[in-house]
Write a protein that holds these residues in place. Structure first.
Motif, short mmCIF file in Angstrom:
data_model
loop_
_atom_site.label_atom_id
_atom_site.label_comp_id
_atom_site.label_asym_id
_atom_site.label_seq_id
_atom_site.Cartn_x
_atom_site.Cartn_y
_atom_site.Cartn_z
N GLU A 35 0.85 -1.19 0.00
CA GLU A 35 0.00 0.00 0.00
C GLU A 35 0.88 1.24 0.00
N LEU A 36 0.46 2.23 -0.77
CA LEU A 36 1.20 3.49 -0.85
C LEU A 36 0.19 4.63 -0.85
N GLU A 37 0.48 5.65 -0.06
CA GLU A 37 -0.34 6.85 -0.06
C GLU A 37 0.52 8.02 -0.51
N LEU A 38 -0.04 8.81 -1.40
CA LEU A 38 0.63 10.02 -1.87
C LEU A 38 -0.25 11.22 -1.56
N ASN A 39 0.38 12.29 -1.18
CA ASN A 39 -0.35 13.53 -0.94
C ASN A 39 -0.53 14.27 -2.26
N LYS A 40 -1.51 15.13 -2.29
CA LYS A 40 -1.75 15.98 -3.45
C LYS A 40 -0.43 16.64 -3.85
N ASP A 41 -0.14 16.66 -5.14
CA ASP A 41 1.05 17.25 -5.76
C ASP A 41 2.31 16.39 -5.67
N ASP A 42 2.27 15.27 -4.93
CA ASP A 42 3.42 14.35 -4.91
C ASP A 42 3.54 13.68 -6.27
N TYR A 43 4.76 13.28 -6.60
CA TYR A 43 4.99 12.59 -7.86
C TYR A 43 5.06 11.08 -7.64
N PHE A 44 4.36 10.34 -8.47
CA PHE A 44 4.45 8.89 -8.50
C PHE A 44 5.64 8.48 -9.35
N SER A 45 5.89 9.26 -10.40
CA SER A 45 7.03 9.04 -11.29
C SER A 45 7.48 10.41 -11.79
N GLU A 46 8.80 10.60 -11.89
CA GLU A 46 9.33 11.90 -12.30
C GLU A 46 10.26 11.76 -13.49
N ALA A 47 10.19 12.73 -14.40
CA ALA A 47 11.10 12.77 -15.53
C ALA A 47 12.53 12.81 -15.00
N GLY A 48 13.40 12.06 -15.64
CA GLY A 48 14.80 12.02 -15.24
C GLY A 48 15.11 10.97 -14.19
N LYS A 49 14.07 10.31 -13.66
CA LYS A 49 14.27 9.26 -12.65
C LYS A 49 13.66 7.95 -13.15
N ILE A 50 14.23 6.85 -12.73
CA ILE A 50 13.70 5.54 -13.10
C ILE A 50 12.42 5.27 -12.30
N PRO A 51 11.32 4.94 -12.99
CA PRO A 51 10.07 4.65 -12.26
C PRO A 51 10.26 3.46 -11.31
N LYS A 52 9.77 3.62 -10.08
CA LYS A 52 9.96 2.59 -9.04
C LYS A 52 8.83 1.58 -9.01
N TYR A 53 7.64 2.00 -9.44
CA TYR A 53 6.46 1.16 -9.23
C TYR A 53 5.52 1.15 -10.42
N ILE A 54 4.70 0.11 -10.42
CA ILE A 54 3.45 0.08 -11.17
C ILE A 54 2.38 0.16 -10.09
N GLY A 55 1.38 1.00 -10.27
CA GLY A 55 0.38 1.17 -9.23
C GLY A 55 -1.03 0.91 -9.72
N PHE A 56 -1.89 0.58 -8.79
CA PHE A 56 -3.33 0.44 -9.04
C PHE A 56 -4.01 1.43 -8.11
N VAL A 57 -4.74 2.38 -8.68
CA VAL A 57 -5.33 3.48 -7.91
C VAL A 57 -6.59 3.01 -7.19
N LEU A 58 -6.58 3.14 -5.87
CA LEU A 58 -7.77 2.82 -5.06
C LEU A 58 -8.59 4.07 -4.78
N GLU A 59 -7.90 5.18 -4.53
CA GLU A 59 -8.57 6.47 -4.27
C GLU A 59 -7.70 7.56 -4.86
N GLY A 60 -8.34 8.52 -5.53
CA GLY A 60 -7.61 9.68 -5.99
C GLY A 60 -7.49 9.77 -7.50
N VAL A 61 -6.83 10.85 -7.92
CA VAL A 61 -6.65 11.15 -9.35
C VAL A 61 -5.19 11.52 -9.59
N PHE A 62 -4.65 10.97 -10.67
CA PHE A 62 -3.30 11.32 -11.14
C PHE A 62 -3.40 11.99 -12.49
#
Length: 189
Positions: A28-55
């Motif tokens: 389980e992972l929680e992100l706050n509004k405006d946090d990045y799940f993946s960022e340009a210039g960085k290797i993506p760490k995860y594949i995610g399945f959204v339970l709540e929220g919008v990306f």
């Protein structure tokens, strides 16, 4: 967790042991509004399945303007799949537009699914194809439509997120200024 399993089972059948194995590989992972799940210039760490929220998926054009490609909401996968698989730096950003809760798979755990579940690669390919098709279906008509038509299409395709996403992101997605979007919204009320 059950929503994730329901979603996966739309693309192939799994026995209870395989389902339990998938569940054991999620975190389980929680992100706050405006946090990045993946960022340009960085290797993506995860594949995610959204339970709540919008990306939102976005990038910066050659003028330094932020462009929103598409939105991802509940009960959908979110990832920069190609970069995640290759373990190379992302070129786009995936940002939480709202506070988000999700189930994620690390590269190691995703690979474990692939190496353990006989049909996993086929299921994952179908899921990836659906995600790409959805993104293209939401994006491609926007090129040839006027601003009002694009906004009405947005309302139709994203009915659950219109009041959860800042107007600046919607304007960017539609390819109009925020002022134009305000005029369009007033005109159709």
């Amino acid at each position: 967790m059950e929503k994730l399993i329901e979603y996966i089972l739309r693309f192939g059948s799994l026995n209870q042991q395989q389902i339990d194995f998938i569940k054991s590989k999620t975190t389980e992972l929680e992100l706050n509004k405006d946090d990045y799940f993946s960022e340009a210039g960085k290797i993506p760490k995860y594949i995610g399945f959204v339970l709540e929220g919008v990306f939102r998926c976005c990038y910066y054009n050659n003028k330094g303007e932020e462009i929103t490609n598409y939105f991802i909401d509940e009960y959908s996968f979110v990832s920069d799949q190609q970069k995640f698989d290759a373990q190379v730096a992302a070129t786009d950003y995936i940002q939480a537009v709202t506070d988000c809760k999700m189930l994620v798979f690390s590269k190691k755990d995703w690979d474990a699914l692939s190496n353990t579940i006989v049909d996993w690669d086929r299921i994952a390919a179908k899921i990836t194809q659906k995600c790409l098709t959805d993104a293209m279906d939401r994006r491609s008509p926007l090129v040839s439509e006027d601003g009002t038509t694009r906004y009405l299409s947005f309302l139709e395709k994203y009915p659950m997120i219109i009041n959860r996403v800042p107007l600046s992101y919607i304007a960017s997605y539609l390819g109009v200024t925020q002022q134009s979007l305000s005029r369009i919204r007033k005109k159709i009320r």
